[in-house]
Design a protein around this motif. Structure first.
Motif, PDB file in Angstrom:
ATOM      1  N   VAL A 145       0.833  -1.269  -0.011  1.00  0.00           N
ATOM      2  CA  VAL A 145      -0.071  -0.103  -0.003  1.00  0.00           C
ATOM      3  C   VAL A 145       1.073   1.319  -0.047  1.00  0.00           C
ATOM      4  O   VAL A 145       0.279   2.022  -0.529  1.00  0.00           O
ATOM      5  CB  VAL A 145      -1.039   0.010   1.277  1.00  0.00           C
ATOM      6  CG1 VAL A 145      -1.738   1.289   1.371  1.00  0.00           C
ATOM      7  CG2 VAL A 145      -2.049  -0.946   1.011  1.00  0.00           C
ATOM      8  N   SER A 146       2.112   1.153   0.320  1.00  0.00           N
ATOM      9  CA  SER A 146       2.967   2.239   0.862  1.00  0.00           C
ATOM     10  C   SER A 146       3.319   3.103  -0.685  1.00  0.00           C
ATOM     11  O   SER A 146       3.090   4.363  -1.021  1.00  0.00           O
ATOM     12  CB  SER A 146       4.418   1.879   1.242  1.00  0.00           C
ATOM     13  OG  SER A 146       5.020   1.442   0.135  1.00  0.00           O
ATOM     14  N   THR A 190       3.638  15.465 -11.379  1.00  0.00           N
ATOM     15  CA  THR A 190       3.076  15.172 -12.698  1.00  0.00           C
ATOM     16  C   THR A 190       2.905  13.689 -12.991  1.00  0.00           C
ATOM     17  O   THR A 190       3.262  12.674 -12.074  1.00  0.00           O
ATOM     18  CB  THR A 190       4.599  15.635 -13.725  1.00  0.00           C
ATOM     19  OG1 THR A 190       5.311  14.715 -13.326  1.00  0.00           O
ATOM     20  CG2 THR A 190       4.655  17.157 -13.509  1.00  0.00           C
ATOM     21  N   GLY A 191       2.262  13.255 -13.941  1.00  0.00           N
ATOM     22  CA  GLY A 191       1.879  12.012 -14.283  1.00  0.00           C
ATOM     23  C   GLY A 191       3.046  11.176 -14.657  1.00  0.00           C
ATOM     24  O   GLY A 191       3.252  10.053 -14.391  1.00  0.00           O
ATOM     25  N   LEU A 192       4.171  11.705 -15.123  1.00  0.00           N
ATOM     26  CA  LEU A 192       5.411  10.956 -15.140  1.00  0.00           C
ATOM     27  C   LEU A 192       6.009  10.544 -14.025  1.00  0.00           C
ATOM     28  O   LEU A 192       6.813   9.563 -13.819  1.00  0.00           O
ATOM     29  CB  LEU A 192       6.589  11.734 -15.968  1.00  0.00           C
ATOM     30  CG  LEU A 192       5.967  12.202 -17.398  1.00  0.00           C
ATOM     31  CD1 LEU A 192       7.104  13.049 -18.168  1.00  0.00           C
ATOM     32  CD2 LEU A 192       5.735  10.835 -18.374  1.00  0.00           C
ATOM     33  N   LEU A 193       5.768  11.357 -13.087  1.00  0.00           N
ATOM     34  CA  LEU A 193       6.475  10.859 -11.556  1.00  0.00           C
ATOM     35  C   LEU A 193       5.385   9.978 -10.831  1.00  0.00           C
ATOM     36  O   LEU A 193       6.082   8.949 -10.285  1.00  0.00           O
ATOM     37  CB  LEU A 193       6.564  12.202 -10.781  1.00  0.00           C
ATOM     38  CG  LEU A 193       7.271  11.977  -9.347  1.00  0.00           C
ATOM     39  CD1 LEU A 193       8.634  11.351  -9.293  1.00  0.00           C
ATOM     40  CD2 LEU A 193       7.322  13.192  -8.644  1.00  0.00           C
ATOM     41  N   VAL A 244       3.678   1.276  -8.425  1.00  0.00           N
ATOM     42  CA  VAL A 244       4.244  -0.226  -8.681  1.00  0.00           C
ATOM     43  C   VAL A 244       5.414  -0.405  -7.489  1.00  0.00           C
ATOM     44  O   VAL A 244       5.625  -1.699  -7.280  1.00  0.00           O
ATOM     45  CB  VAL A 244       4.685  -0.237 -10.407  1.00  0.00           C
ATOM     46  CG1 VAL A 244       5.463  -1.792 -10.465  1.00  0.00           C
ATOM     47  CG2 VAL A 244       3.743  -0.171 -11.266  1.00  0.00           C
ATOM     48  N   THR A 245       5.858   0.909  -7.142  1.00  0.00           N
ATOM     49  CA  THR A 245       6.876   0.736  -6.194  1.00  0.00           C
ATOM     50  C   THR A 245       6.773  -0.131  -5.021  1.00  0.00           C
ATOM     51  O   THR A 245       7.577  -0.918  -4.611  1.00  0.00           O
ATOM     52  CB  THR A 245       7.328   2.060  -6.055  1.00  0.00           C
ATOM     53  OG1 THR A 245       7.818   2.771  -7.038  1.00  0.00           O
ATOM     54  CG2 THR A 245       8.548   1.951  -5.109  1.00  0.00           C
ATOM     55  N   GLY A 246       5.733   0.006  -4.327  1.00  0.00           N
ATOM     56  CA  GLY A 246       5.191  -0.509  -3.179  1.00  0.00           C
ATOM     57  C   GLY A 246       4.938  -1.878  -3.404  1.00  0.00           C
ATOM     58  O   GLY A 246       5.230  -2.980  -2.438  1.00  0.00           O
ATOM     59  N   TYR A 247       4.267  -2.454  -4.665  1.00  0.00           N
ATOM     60  CA  TYR A 247       4.094  -3.892  -4.865  1.00  0.00           C
ATOM     61  C   TYR A 247       5.592  -4.621  -5.135  1.00  0.00           C
ATOM     62  O   TYR A 247       5.899  -5.682  -4.545  1.00  0.00           O
ATOM     63  CB  TYR A 247       3.334  -3.963  -6.139  1.00  0.00           C
ATOM     64  CG  TYR A 247       2.035  -3.570  -6.106  1.00  0.00           C
ATOM     65  CD1 TYR A 247       1.179  -4.007  -4.852  1.00  0.00           C
ATOM     66  CD2 TYR A 247       1.617  -2.702  -7.136  1.00  0.00           C
ATOM     67  CE1 TYR A 247      -0.023  -3.491  -4.785  1.00  0.00           C
ATOM     68  CE2 TYR A 247       0.232  -2.088  -6.593  1.00  0.00           C
ATOM     69  CZ  TYR A 247      -0.596  -2.667  -5.622  1.00  0.00           C
ATOM     70  OH  TYR A 247      -1.933  -2.156  -5.647  1.00  0.00           O
ATOM     71  N   LEU A 248       6.573  -3.878  -5.798  1.00  0.00           N
ATOM     72  CA  LEU A 248       7.760  -4.441  -5.916  1.00  0.00           C
ATOM     73  C   LEU A 248       8.648  -4.609  -4.657  1.00  0.00           C
ATOM     74  O   LEU A 248       9.452  -5.513  -4.469  1.00  0.00           O
ATOM     75  CB  LEU A 248       8.589  -3.665  -6.971  1.00  0.00           C
ATOM     76  CG  LEU A 248       8.330  -3.837  -8.272  1.00  0.00           C
ATOM     77  CD1 LEU A 248       8.883  -2.735  -9.079  1.00  0.00           C
ATOM     78  CD2 LEU A 248       8.160  -4.919  -9.084  1.00  0.00           C
TER      79      LEU A 248
END
Length: 67
Positions: A17-18, A32-35, A41-45
């Protein structure tokens, strides 16, 4: 008292969830959308990395290596 397996099991959904929480904080600011795109996906990884780390290096791997 909390032991290591309890902490690992509690950390997996928190890490999952983070990424979404961080994404919503950045979107509320000046993100921004690019950031914010990769942040979800970072939390899942991170959660997946924790699971693999525990399986390959943690107590489970040590116990299987002893047999």
């Amino acid at each position: 008292m909390l032991e290591r397996p309890d902490l690992v099991l509690a950390a997996i959904p928190l890490l999952g969830v983070s990424g979404l929480a961080l994404q919503s904080v950045v979107v509320a600011g000046i993100g921004t959308g690019l950031l914010t795109g990769p942040l979800a996906v970072t939390g899942y990884l991170a959660a997946l990395a924790l699971v693999f780390r525990e399986l390959l290096v943690g107590p489970v791997a040590e116990r299987s290596g002893e047999s």
